[in-house]
Motif scaffolding. Sequence first.
Motif, PDB file in Angstrom:
ATOM      1  N   PRO A  84      19.069  -6.273  12.687  1.00  0.00           N
ATOM      2  CA  PRO A  84      19.916  -5.578  13.669  1.00  0.00           C
ATOM      3  C   PRO A  84      19.777  -6.085  15.100  1.00  0.00           C
ATOM      4  O   PRO A  84      20.717  -5.964  15.895  1.00  0.00           O
ATOM      5  CB  PRO A  84      19.448  -4.117  13.558  1.00  0.00           C
ATOM      6  N   SER A  85      18.627  -6.645  15.450  1.00  0.00           N
ATOM      7  CA  SER A  85      18.432  -7.139  16.813  1.00  0.00           C
ATOM      8  C   SER A  85      19.039  -8.525  17.028  1.00  0.00           C
ATOM      9  O   SER A  85      19.037  -9.031  18.147  1.00  0.00           O
ATOM     10  CB  SER A  85      16.938  -7.192  17.151  1.00  0.00           C
ATOM     11  N   CYS A  86      19.569  -9.125  15.976  1.00  0.00           N
ATOM     12  CA  CYS A  86      20.103 -10.485  16.085  1.00  0.00           C
ATOM     13  C   CYS A  86      21.266 -10.548  17.077  1.00  0.00           C
ATOM     14  O   CYS A  86      22.173  -9.711  17.045  1.00  0.00           O
ATOM     15  CB  CYS A  86      20.570 -10.964  14.711  1.00  0.00           C
ATOM     16  N   GLN A  87      21.223 -11.560  17.959  1.00  0.00           N
ATOM     17  CA  GLN A  87      22.300 -11.777  18.922  1.00  0.00           C
ATOM     18  C   GLN A  87      22.922 -13.170  18.762  1.00  0.00           C
ATOM     19  O   GLN A  87      23.631 -13.635  19.657  1.00  0.00           O
ATOM     20  CB  GLN A  87      21.756 -11.616  20.345  1.00  0.00           C
ATOM     21  N   LEU A  88      22.652 -13.810  17.643  1.00  0.00           N
ATOM     22  CA  LEU A  88      23.190 -15.152  17.411  1.00  0.00           C
ATOM     23  C   LEU A  88      24.715 -15.139  17.504  1.00  0.00           C
ATOM     24  O   LEU A  88      25.376 -14.290  16.903  1.00  0.00           O
ATOM     25  CB  LEU A  88      22.753 -15.646  16.034  1.00  0.00           C
ATOM     26  N   PHE A  89      25.277 -16.091  18.249  1.00  0.00           N
ATOM     27  CA  PHE A  89      26.729 -16.202  18.462  1.00  0.00           C
ATOM     28  C   PHE A  89      27.325 -14.883  18.960  1.00  0.00           C
ATOM     29  O   PHE A  89      28.494 -14.584  18.688  1.00  0.00           O
ATOM     30  CB  PHE A  89      27.448 -16.638  17.178  1.00  0.00           C
ATOM     31  N   GLU A  90      26.507 -14.107  19.663  1.00  0.00           N
ATOM     32  CA  GLU A  90      26.943 -12.813  20.197  1.00  0.00           C
ATOM     33  C   GLU A  90      27.479 -11.911  19.088  1.00  0.00           C
ATOM     34  O   GLU A  90      28.345 -11.081  19.310  1.00  0.00           O
ATOM     35  CB  GLU A  90      27.994 -13.005  21.293  1.00  0.00           C
ATOM     36  N   ARG A  91      26.973 -12.133  17.861  1.00  0.00           N
ATOM     37  CA  ARG A  91      27.307 -11.330  16.685  1.00  0.00           C
ATOM     38  C   ARG A  91      28.780 -11.446  16.298  1.00  0.00           C
ATOM     39  O   ARG A  91      29.363 -10.524  15.700  1.00  0.00           O
ATOM     40  CB  ARG A  91      26.924  -9.862  16.883  1.00  0.00           C
ATOM     41  N   ARG A  92      29.391 -12.591  16.597  1.00  0.00           N
ATOM     42  CA  ARG A  92      30.792 -12.784  16.233  1.00  0.00           C
ATOM     43  C   ARG A  92      30.906 -13.072  14.735  1.00  0.00           C
ATOM     44  O   ARG A  92      30.297 -14.003  14.213  1.00  0.00           O
ATOM     45  CB  ARG A  92      31.403 -13.915  17.048  1.00  0.00           C
ATOM     46  N   ASN A  93      31.712 -12.282  14.085  1.00  0.00           N
ATOM     47  CA  ASN A  93      31.889 -12.360  12.636  1.00  0.00           C
ATOM     48  C   ASN A  93      32.235 -13.768  12.171  1.00  0.00           C
ATOM     49  O   ASN A  93      31.565 -14.342  11.304  1.00  0.00           O
ATOM     50  CB  ASN A  93      32.990 -11.364  12.216  1.00  0.00           C
ATOM     51  N   GLY A  94      33.309 -14.313  12.738  1.00  0.00           N
ATOM     52  CA  GLY A  94      33.784 -15.624  12.301  1.00  0.00           C
ATOM     53  C   GLY A  94      32.751 -16.716  12.465  1.00  0.00           C
ATOM     54  O   GLY A  94      32.579 -17.557  11.575  1.00  0.00           O
ATOM     55  N   LYS A  95      32.059 -16.711  13.590  1.00  0.00           N
ATOM     56  CA  LYS A  95      31.050 -17.750  13.839  1.00  0.00           C
ATOM     57  C   LYS A  95      29.895 -17.641  12.853  1.00  0.00           C
ATOM     58  O   LYS A  95      29.411 -18.653  12.331  1.00  0.00           O
ATOM     59  CB  LYS A  95      30.531 -17.623  15.271  1.00  0.00           C
ATOM     60  N   LEU A  96      29.433 -16.418  12.594  1.00  0.00           N
ATOM     61  CA  LEU A  96      28.303 -16.239  11.682  1.00  0.00           C
ATOM     62  C   LEU A  96      28.674 -16.664  10.265  1.00  0.00           C
ATOM     63  O   LEU A  96      27.928 -17.393   9.602  1.00  0.00           O
ATOM     64  CB  LEU A  96      27.843 -14.777  11.697  1.00  0.00           C
ATOM     65  N   VAL A  97      29.825 -16.209   9.792  1.00  0.00           N
ATOM     66  CA  VAL A  97      30.231 -16.513   8.416  1.00  0.00           C
ATOM     67  C   VAL A  97      30.483 -18.003   8.226  1.00  0.00           C
ATOM     68  O   VAL A  97      29.988 -18.623   7.278  1.00  0.00           O
ATOM     69  CB  VAL A  97      31.478 -15.703   8.019  1.00  0.00           C
ATOM     70  N   THR A  98      31.251 -18.599   9.128  1.00  0.00           N
ATOM     71  CA  THR A  98      31.577 -20.012   8.956  1.00  0.00           C
ATOM     72  C   THR A  98      30.353 -20.905   9.098  1.00  0.00           C
ATOM     73  O   THR A  98      30.243 -21.941   8.427  1.00  0.00           O
ATOM     74  CB  THR A  98      32.660 -20.453   9.957  1.00  0.00           C
TER      75      THR A  98
END
Length: 293
Positions: A84-98
């Motif tokens: 839950p504390s993760c801020q990778l890619f500002e938690r953007r769905n598309g960036k995380l999934v791709t």
Amino acid sequence: MANSRFEYVKSFEQPDVLLPNTWIVVRIDGRGFHKLSDRYGFVKPNDCRALDLMNAAAVEVMKELPDLCVAYGVSDEYSFVFHPSCQLFERRNGKLVTTIVSTFTAHYIFLWNTYFPDMPLQPPYLPSFDGRAVIYPTTGILRDYMSWRQVDCHINNLYNTTFWAMVQQGGINNTDAELELKGTVSSDKNEILFSRYGINYNNEDEMYKKGSVVYRQYQLEEPKSKPASGHEDESTPISEKQPSKSQQEKLRKLRRKAQVVIEHVDIIKDDFWERRPWILSNKPGKLPAEADV
């Protein structure tokens, strides 16, 4: 060009930031893997080469993305979990999934020849994966999700093991095997395996029965005894102060020092999580070598 008359097109982009303080699970699945497995002669019901390849690709994803805290895989799917504390890619769905999908696919293809040296990949039978992100508000629900995937692994593997024993060893055609297994429960399938084919399902490979869990290894801890009252409720939402960027980078460096391991163990019971508290706390533990210092 900055401030050009064409810049208005940016207004069509929609925000896809995932809710804060929630677990993020990115689950990927193989696309068209039935055809792929037939084309490259995957062994039924389980091909250890294919599963080892999936696990190897998952390990590389964990190494490249230290923000991940755990992953679980079975068959042609893998679930990657962000704290839950993760801020990778500002938690953007598309960036995380791709990022997860493309990184996993790249390593899967790169490592293919290591596990299938006599079967080079050829178009149009090339492996690809799709993915989605789902958020879970509590640690308890996140664990229920992981348990669901492991229970699904057991149910599917018991069915497939029985089905293919009937087809390959019993000479029964696919349709008749499906009809006979329709409506059966676990005990029925175990009886068929043992009485007809001398197969004790309990002796099957743990990877096939339990799937694969991938995580960073630290020194195992003894489970703490829970007080009679006032213990932490895993059903309550996570809410904590988000780490600063410098703190996040420091944690990433610490996580990169840990070895990423693969195990085929029960993740439904508490013991796995209690002995590895760093997975759910997101706080790096003590490296095994440090225990001897």
